[in-house]
Design a protein around this motif. Sequence first.
Motif, PDB file in Angstrom:
ATOM      1  N   UNK A 131       1.277  -1.254  -0.246  1.00 57.16           N
ATOM      2  CA  UNK A 131       0.101   0.011   0.097  1.00 57.16           C
ATOM      3  C   UNK A 131       0.800   1.002  -0.160  1.00 57.16           C
ATOM      4  N   UNK A 132      -0.024   2.348  -0.983  1.00 56.37           N
ATOM      5  CA  UNK A 132       1.222   3.342  -0.369  1.00 56.37           C
ATOM      6  C   UNK A 132       0.457   4.284  -0.049  1.00 56.37           C
ATOM      7  N   UNK A 133       1.134   5.127   1.393  1.00 60.52           N
ATOM      8  CA  UNK A 133       0.197   6.104   2.405  1.00 60.52           C
ATOM      9  C   UNK A 133       0.761   7.413   2.411  1.00 60.52           C
ATOM     10  N   UNK A 134       0.290   8.434   3.252  1.00 61.19           N
ATOM     11  CA  UNK A 134       1.105   9.408   2.978  1.00 61.19           C
ATOM     12  C   UNK A 134       2.377   8.984   4.305  1.00 61.19           C
ATOM     13  N   UNK A 135       2.729   9.957   5.679  1.00 58.23           N
ATOM     14  CA  UNK A 135       3.316   9.798   6.351  1.00 58.23           C
ATOM     15  C   UNK A 135       2.889   8.988   7.846  1.00 58.23           C
ATOM     16  N   UNK A 136       1.821   9.489   7.301  1.00 56.31           N
ATOM     17  CA  UNK A 136       1.312   8.914   8.801  1.00 56.31           C
ATOM     18  C   UNK A 136      -0.074   7.981   8.411  1.00 56.31           C
ATOM     19  N   UNK A 194      10.291   5.407   2.735  1.00 58.04           N
ATOM     20  CA  UNK A 194       9.464   6.032   2.017  1.00 58.04           C
ATOM     21  C   UNK A 194      10.151   6.893   0.446  1.00 58.04           C
ATOM     22  N   UNK A 195       9.540   7.783   0.156  1.00 57.86           N
ATOM     23  CA  UNK A 195       9.883   7.515  -1.391  1.00 57.86           C
ATOM     24  C   UNK A 195       9.321   9.738  -1.585  1.00 57.86           C
ATOM     25  N   UNK A 196      10.406   9.972  -2.384  1.00 61.48           N
ATOM     26  CA  UNK A 196       9.723  10.893  -2.677  1.00 61.48           C
ATOM     27  C   UNK A 196       9.701  11.919  -4.027  1.00 61.48           C
ATOM     28  N   UNK A 197       8.428  12.436  -4.383  1.00 63.13           N
ATOM     29  CA  UNK A 197       7.732  13.043  -5.118  1.00 63.13           C
ATOM     30  C   UNK A 197       7.572  14.410  -5.467  1.00 63.13           C
ATOM     31  N   UNK A 198       8.124  14.731  -7.237  1.00 62.24           N
ATOM     32  CA  UNK A 198       8.127  16.800  -7.153  1.00 62.24           C
ATOM     33  C   UNK A 198       7.844  16.102  -8.394  1.00 62.24           C
TER      34      UNK A 198
END
Length: 242
Positions: A131-136, A194-198
Amino acid sequence: MLWTLAGASAAACGRLGFDDGTPPALSVPATLRLATECGVAPATYPLEIVNTGATIIRIDDVEAAGGFAITDALPLEIAPGDGVTLAVRPPAAVIGTDRGGATKAGALTLITSDGAYTVELAADVLGANIDITDVGGQPLTLTFSGPQCPAPITAMVLNSGNRSASIEMPSASAFRLTGFASGDLLVPGGTSTALGVRPYTSSACASAETITFVVTGSVCTTTPVVLQASFNLSGSSSCACT
């Protein structure tokens, strides 16, 4: 209920239909633990049964609950002092429905000439849950906006299952991802990355894209995993985020 029986005598597995105080003639395990892997045809597991009595015992039928089954042909007879091995098949683990780390519970009741014997069953579901979620840990919305190039948003790739999975780096055109050190991203069971997306643009100030993550391995969740992303940068006719 299942594990309170684990220490019980195998011969006291739950014989029904006899209340005259005579001991059971069959030695049957009280419990049996199996495993079933998402997307893979389930293997069978042995159930060992021994005739500890003085007469031939016949197994006429098996009543199965919870999606479990016996693959052997019945009826069959067991001579005194002999034993048989029945093949028990757990229910299939379905991709998109089952989750790695869950347990499927059921039971088998052997209908015999010595009464009915019950075996409690449990099958561990094997597979990765991606699953891909936010940091929370909540569902992620990738919406970038503002008068200038915005900061990256952190996406967490979470594997709550019990098997590893590999994720290919997406080939997004309007966004860039960081966190793939080299090649595919390996996410072991019970971990997150963690992955960074921009946004990534040299002219357009608005764009939307479906970022597709191709996942391989023993996976219970539906693949590929997709993430909707968009950006809308105001205040300029030409934008640059590189």
